[in-house]
Write an enzyme that holds these catalytic residues in place. Structure first.
Site, PDB file in Angstrom:
ATOM      1  CD  GLU A  43     -75.118  23.680 -32.130  1.00 43.18           C
ATOM      2  OE1 GLU A  43     -74.730  24.453 -32.553  1.00 43.18           O
ATOM      3  OE2 GLU A  43     -74.236  23.190 -30.722  1.00 43.18           O
ATOM      4  CB  THR A  45     -82.981  25.077 -33.073  1.00 49.04           C
ATOM      5  OG1 THR A  45     -81.536  26.055 -32.665  1.00 49.04           O
ATOM      6  CG2 THR A  45     -82.682  23.491 -32.466  1.00 49.04           C
ATOM      7  N   GLY A 131     -61.576  30.371 -35.879  1.00 48.12           N
ATOM      8  CA  GLY A 131     -61.538  28.978 -37.138  1.00 48.12           C
ATOM      9  C   GLY A 131     -61.705  27.964 -36.508  1.00 48.12           C
ATOM     10  CB  SER A 132     -61.106  26.894 -33.295  1.00 48.18           C
ATOM     11  OG  SER A 132     -60.025  26.372 -33.829  1.00 48.18           O
ATOM     12  CG  LEU A 134     -64.242  28.953 -29.751  1.00 47.70           C
ATOM     13  CD1 LEU A 134     -62.632  29.035 -28.409  1.00 47.70           C
ATOM     14  CD2 LEU A 134     -64.893  28.030 -28.911  1.00 47.70           C
ATOM     15  CB  SER A 135     -67.832  33.438 -32.842  1.00 45.41           C
ATOM     16  OG  SER A 135     -68.258  34.095 -34.137  1.00 45.41           O
ATOM     17  CB  SER A 137     -65.530  35.898 -37.927  1.00 46.60           C
ATOM     18  OG  SER A 137     -67.125  34.425 -37.898  1.00 46.60           O
ATOM     19  CG  ASP A 183     -71.815  32.934 -34.253  1.00 43.89           C
ATOM     20  OD1 ASP A 183     -72.288  32.044 -33.726  1.00 43.89           O
ATOM     21  OD2 ASP A 183     -70.700  32.372 -35.541  1.00 43.89           O
TER      22      ASP A 183
HETATM   23  P1  ADP Z   1     -64.643  31.458 -36.533  1.00 48.22           P
HETATM   24  O1  ADP Z   1     -64.848  32.593 -36.330  1.00 48.22           O
HETATM   25  O2  ADP Z   1     -65.480  30.394 -35.715  1.00 48.22           O
HETATM   26  O3  ADP Z   1     -62.840  31.670 -35.499  1.00 48.22           O
HETATM   27  P2  ADP Z   1     -64.150  31.960 -39.271  1.00 48.22           P
HETATM   28  O4  ADP Z   1     -63.423  31.655 -40.358  1.00 48.22           O
HETATM   29  O5  ADP Z   1     -65.568  32.656 -39.448  1.00 48.22           O
HETATM   30  O6  ADP Z   1     -64.473  30.830 -37.670  1.00 48.22           O
HETATM   31  O7  ADP Z   1     -63.272  33.738 -38.875  1.00 48.22           O
HETATM   32  C1  ADP Z   1     -62.350  33.610 -38.888  1.00 48.22           C
HETATM   33  C2  ADP Z   1     -61.589  34.285 -39.814  1.00 48.22           C
HETATM   34  O8  ADP Z   1     -61.767  36.008 -39.202  1.00 48.22           O
HETATM   35  C3  ADP Z   1     -60.417  34.407 -39.504  1.00 48.22           C
HETATM   36  O9  ADP Z   1     -59.552  33.478 -40.951  1.00 48.22           O
HETATM   37  C4  ADP Z   1     -59.753  35.951 -40.530  1.00 48.22           C
HETATM   38  O10 ADP Z   1     -59.892  36.430 -41.892  1.00 48.22           O
HETATM   39  C5  ADP Z   1     -60.813  36.524 -39.346  1.00 48.22           C
HETATM   40  N1  ADP Z   1     -59.947  37.399 -37.997  1.00 48.22           N
HETATM   41  C6  ADP Z   1     -61.044  36.916 -37.304  1.00 48.22           C
HETATM   42  N2  ADP Z   1     -59.845  37.665 -36.210  1.00 48.22           N
HETATM   43  C7  ADP Z   1     -59.716  37.777 -36.460  1.00 48.22           C
HETATM   44  C8  ADP Z   1     -57.994  38.942 -36.143  1.00 48.22           C
HETATM   45  N3  ADP Z   1     -57.355  39.385 -34.733  1.00 48.22           N
HETATM   46  N4  ADP Z   1     -57.281  39.654 -37.092  1.00 48.22           N
HETATM   47  C9  ADP Z   1     -58.004  39.758 -38.344  1.00 48.22           C
HETATM   48  N5  ADP Z   1     -58.497  38.935 -38.580  1.00 48.22           N
HETATM   49  C10 ADP Z   1     -59.364  38.010 -37.810  1.00 48.22           C
HETATM   50 MG    MG Z   2     -67.710  33.101 -37.829  1.00 49.14          MG
END
Ligand code: ADP
Ligand code: MG
Length: 408
Positions: A43, A45, A131-132, A134-135, A137, A183
């Site tokens: 972490e 790193t 947004g928890s 776990l990626s 995004s 990620d």
């Molecule tokens: P994390 O990657 O930790 O979950 P992030 O803020 O980096 O948090 O990414 C979350 C964002 O990715 C969401 O707010 C959205 O914009 C996008 N996203 C992820 N999954 C989906 C989905 N199934 N449909 C639409 N957008 C998504």
């Molecule tokens: Mg993310």
């Protein structure tokens, strides 16, 4: 938010049905997935050119896709209940500050890389908590990249690392979020029953077998402290300062990755106390990742657990990025039967812990950890029970993806 995966199971057929309901048409729909991830150790790193060890997990983003005759990309997210359109050739490549930026950014990056992405209809659906930490995004980016590359008639497996880099670029430059390569890399290269040790400098990696009969249990503290992004920037600056000061005595070093623990101790007087502690975390954490790889190769569970607890302690005391809730979650876990190891995972100041738990103790673990955490903090946590999964892929006929259980 609606989800059809609340029972933990999504059938390829359901996804196709959703696509047809949204877009109509009878043309062939192709299905793609990419996983979320958890970092087992390593972490803070990554930005020090060091080592990380994530695993892809059994939470996914799926993309159902079919080509269009025009140059429009039409994207619908089941989670947001929204549809967005953009023209691949005429739209100015400017982000809309919207979830669809992740998809658009990937499409533009693919085109910039010479992949002939053409018009397509895409339905996005995921069961990754957004947004928890776990990626979700990166799993959305990678599923999109895999889908659009395949639709363009190119082979997404030819260079998965290249695909990961392109997704990272989309997130850095188009979405505008500063993130390392971990990620996207694990979403591309993950393998069932394995963790992956990644050298963030060279991008060389090694898949390491996870012990049999162990679950990855992720406990969400449900808190995110305001400090997180400011403190993150401060830590990065402190690491750079540490490396710069150490360079006086160790001219060869490019980043803290190049410093060994004995060298740091030998030159401790060059560093203000706080900078020294930050450096000590990074230097010892890199060593812990390498030791973890050895412990996994030898199936040495005692060493795996000790390294995870040591990592947490170092993040708490030296790097100072933990918080009461994360400490409580690790403390509670450490006293429960069947727990091999536990630590905070992700940037810190809230978010999740990762726990390695013997399969037959998982049920009691999740009940006990949730009850005790609620008793201590007043907050009900979420507990995700999962296993290491494969990286991005196209789903073939009849394929379904399941995961064990959901919230506590
Ligand atoms: P994390 O990657 O930790 O979950 P992030 O803020 O980096 O948090 O990414 C979350 C964002 O990715 C969401 O707010 C959205 O914009 C996008 N996203 C992820 N999954 C989906 C989905 N199934 N449909 C639409 N957008 C998504
Ligand atoms: Mg993310």
């Amino acid at each position: 938010m609606k989800t059809i995966a609340q029972n933990g199971l999504i059938e390829a057929e359901q996804l196709t049905d959703l696509f047809r309901k949204q877009f109509g048409g009878t043309e062939d729909v192709r299905l793609f997935q990419a996983p979320a991830r958890v970092n087992l150790i390593g972490e803070h790193t990554d930005y020090n050119d060091g080592f990380v060890m994530p695993a892809a997990i059994d939470f996914h983003t799926w993309v159902a896709a079919a080509p269009r005759d025009d140059l429009l990309l039409v994207v619908h997210s089941v989670e947001f209940g929204e549809t967005e359109k953009f023209n691949l050739t005429t739209d100015s490549q400017t982000p809309k500050k919207h979830w669809s930026d992740y998809v658009a950014g990937v499409a533009f990056e693919l085109r910039n890389a010479g992949i002939p992405v053409s018009g397509a209809s895409l339905l996005v659906h995921g069961n990754v908590p957004l947004g928890s930490g776990l990626s979700s995004s990166a799993s959305l980016e990678m599923a999109t990249a895999y889908a659009l590359t395949s639709l363009a008639g190119a082979d997404p497996d030819r260079d998965r690392t290249q695909l990961a880099l392109l997704c990272q670029r989309a997130e850095n430059h188009f979405v505008g979020a500063r993130c390392g390569i971990m990620d996207q890399f694990i979403a591309a290269h993950g393998q069932v029953e394995h963790a992956l040790m990644l050298d963030c400098r060279s991008l060389q990696y090694e898949l390491l077998p996870l012990p049999r009969g162990i679950s990855l249990v992720i406990c969400n503290t449900m808190v995110k402290h305001e400090l997180a992004s400011g403190e993150y920037n401060t830590r990065r600056r402190q690491c750079e300062e540490g490396a710069a000061r150490l360079r006086g005595a160790l001219p060869g070093i490019r980043a803290l990755r190049d410093v060994r623990a004995e060298q740091l101790e030998h030159n401790a007087e060059l560093l203000p106390r706080e900078i020294y502690k930050r450096c000590r975390h990074v230097v010892t954490e890199n060593e812990r990742v390498l030791q973890m790889a050895a412990a996994l190769r030898d199936s040495n569970l005692a060493a795996v657990g000790r390294l995870m607890f040591d990592s947490h302690q170092s993040l708490r005391d030296d790097y100072q990025v933990s918080c009461n809730e994360l400490d409580a979650m690790v403390d509670i876990a450490s006293a429960l039967p069947g727990v091999i190891g536990a630590r905070m995972t992700g940037g810190g100041f809230g978010g999740c812990t990762i726990n390695l738990v013997e399969d037959d103790k998982v049920k009691t673990f999740r009940g006990a950890v949730a009850a005790e955490y609620q008793r201590r903090t007043g907050t009900v946590p979420e507990v995700y029970v999962t296993k290491a999964s494969d990286g991005a892929s196209e789903l073939t006929d009849g394929a379904s993806h399941s995961r064990t259980e959901e919230h506590a």
